[in-house]
Design a protein around this motif. Sequence first.
Motif, PDB file in Angstrom:
ATOM      1  N   GLN A  36       0.837  -1.184   0.000  1.00  0.00           N
ATOM      2  CA  GLN A  36       0.000   0.000   0.000  1.00  0.00           C
ATOM      3  C   GLN A  36       0.874   1.237   0.000  1.00  0.00           C
ATOM      4  O   GLN A  36       1.873   1.300   0.703  1.00  0.00           O
ATOM      5  CB  GLN A  36      -0.907   0.016   1.229  1.00  0.00           C
ATOM      6  N   ARG A  37       0.493   2.227  -0.792  1.00  0.00           N
ATOM      7  CA  ARG A  37       1.247   3.476  -0.849  1.00  0.00           C
ATOM      8  C   ARG A  37       1.121   4.196   0.492  1.00  0.00           C
ATOM      9  O   ARG A  37       0.044   4.281   1.066  1.00  0.00           O
ATOM     10  CB  ARG A  37       0.702   4.359  -1.971  1.00  0.00           C
ATOM     11  N   GLU A  38       2.246   4.695   1.002  1.00  0.00           N
ATOM     12  CA  GLU A  38       2.270   5.453   2.254  1.00  0.00           C
ATOM     13  C   GLU A  38       2.870   6.826   2.002  1.00  0.00           C
ATOM     14  O   GLU A  38       3.774   6.976   1.192  1.00  0.00           O
ATOM     15  CB  GLU A  38       3.145   4.763   3.304  1.00  0.00           C
ATOM     16  N   ASN A  41       1.865  12.159   6.818  1.00  0.00           N
ATOM     17  CA  ASN A  41       0.762  13.069   7.136  1.00  0.00           C
ATOM     18  C   ASN A  41       1.355  14.224   7.935  1.00  0.00           C
ATOM     19  O   ASN A  41       1.578  14.117   9.136  1.00  0.00           O
ATOM     20  CB  ASN A  41      -0.310  12.332   7.939  1.00  0.00           C
ATOM     21  N   HIS A  51       3.971  10.601  11.406  1.00  0.00           N
ATOM     22  CA  HIS A  51       2.722   9.853  11.256  1.00  0.00           C
ATOM     23  C   HIS A  51       2.504   9.551   9.779  1.00  0.00           C
ATOM     24  O   HIS A  51       2.432  10.460   8.958  1.00  0.00           O
ATOM     25  CB  HIS A  51       1.546  10.670  11.822  1.00  0.00           C
ATOM     26  N   LEU A  52       2.435   8.265   9.439  1.00  0.00           N
ATOM     27  CA  LEU A  52       2.203   7.861   8.060  1.00  0.00           C
ATOM     28  C   LEU A  52       0.727   7.597   7.832  1.00  0.00           C
ATOM     29  O   LEU A  52       0.002   7.228   8.752  1.00  0.00           O
ATOM     30  CB  LEU A  52       2.994   6.591   7.735  1.00  0.00           C
ATOM     31  N   MET A  53       0.286   7.802   6.608  1.00  0.00           N
ATOM     32  CA  MET A  53      -1.082   7.428   6.253  1.00  0.00           C
ATOM     33  C   MET A  53      -1.032   6.662   4.936  1.00  0.00           C
ATOM     34  O   MET A  53      -0.108   6.811   4.149  1.00  0.00           O
ATOM     35  CB  MET A  53      -1.985   8.649   6.143  1.00  0.00           C
ATOM     36  N   ARG A  54      -2.031   5.822   4.746  1.00  0.00           N
ATOM     37  CA  ARG A  54      -2.109   5.000   3.542  1.00  0.00           C
ATOM     38  C   ARG A  54      -3.343   5.377   2.754  1.00  0.00           C
ATOM     39  O   ARG A  54      -4.335   5.821   3.299  1.00  0.00           O
ATOM     40  CB  ARG A  54      -2.175   3.521   3.918  1.00  0.00           C
ATOM     41  N   TYR A  55      -3.260   5.164   1.466  1.00  0.00           N
ATOM     42  CA  TYR A  55      -4.413   5.363   0.605  1.00  0.00           C
ATOM     43  C   TYR A  55      -5.145   4.037   0.488  1.00  0.00           C
ATOM     44  O   TYR A  55      -4.623   3.093  -0.096  1.00  0.00           O
ATOM     45  CB  TYR A  55      -3.976   5.834  -0.788  1.00  0.00           C
ATOM     46  N   GLU A  83      11.005  -1.497   1.262  1.00  0.00           N
ATOM     47  CA  GLU A  83       9.556  -1.352   1.209  1.00  0.00           C
ATOM     48  C   GLU A  83       8.790  -2.559   1.725  1.00  0.00           C
ATOM     49  O   GLU A  83       7.680  -2.414   2.214  1.00  0.00           O
ATOM     50  CB  GLU A  83       9.118  -1.012  -0.213  1.00  0.00           C
TER      51      GLU A  83
END
Length: 123
Positions: A36-38, A41, A51-55, A83
Amino acid sequence: GLTSRDEQLPDSRWATVFGDADEVVFESGWEVLMGQREVVNHLRSTPGNVHLMRYPGEFVFAGGTVDKGESPLTAARRELVEEFGLLLPEDPVAHLLNIRQTRPVKNTSNVMFNFVVTAEENP
């Protein structure tokens, strides 16, 4: 794996592709590793806590840039480690699938080296 009409496509697209079938079974024997792309944020991150977020629903292949002095194959191996945490042998068996060049955006174009690596050839 098994794909059902309810899980994958809107009815109009399902009918166009698969007709009246309620289920379609795809059996190729291949498994493709995707992640998943990260992204960072920046609104929720602090200097001490990124803080990472995913689509949701957006999956991608491993990829990145070739560092100075690095071959495309070495870069591909490094990106799989970074990755996905996938450890390959130092000299992996990899097959060059193709080389593509992207369209220029703001006078910049990228060259993509796409490799296929199998678990059977890289124990």
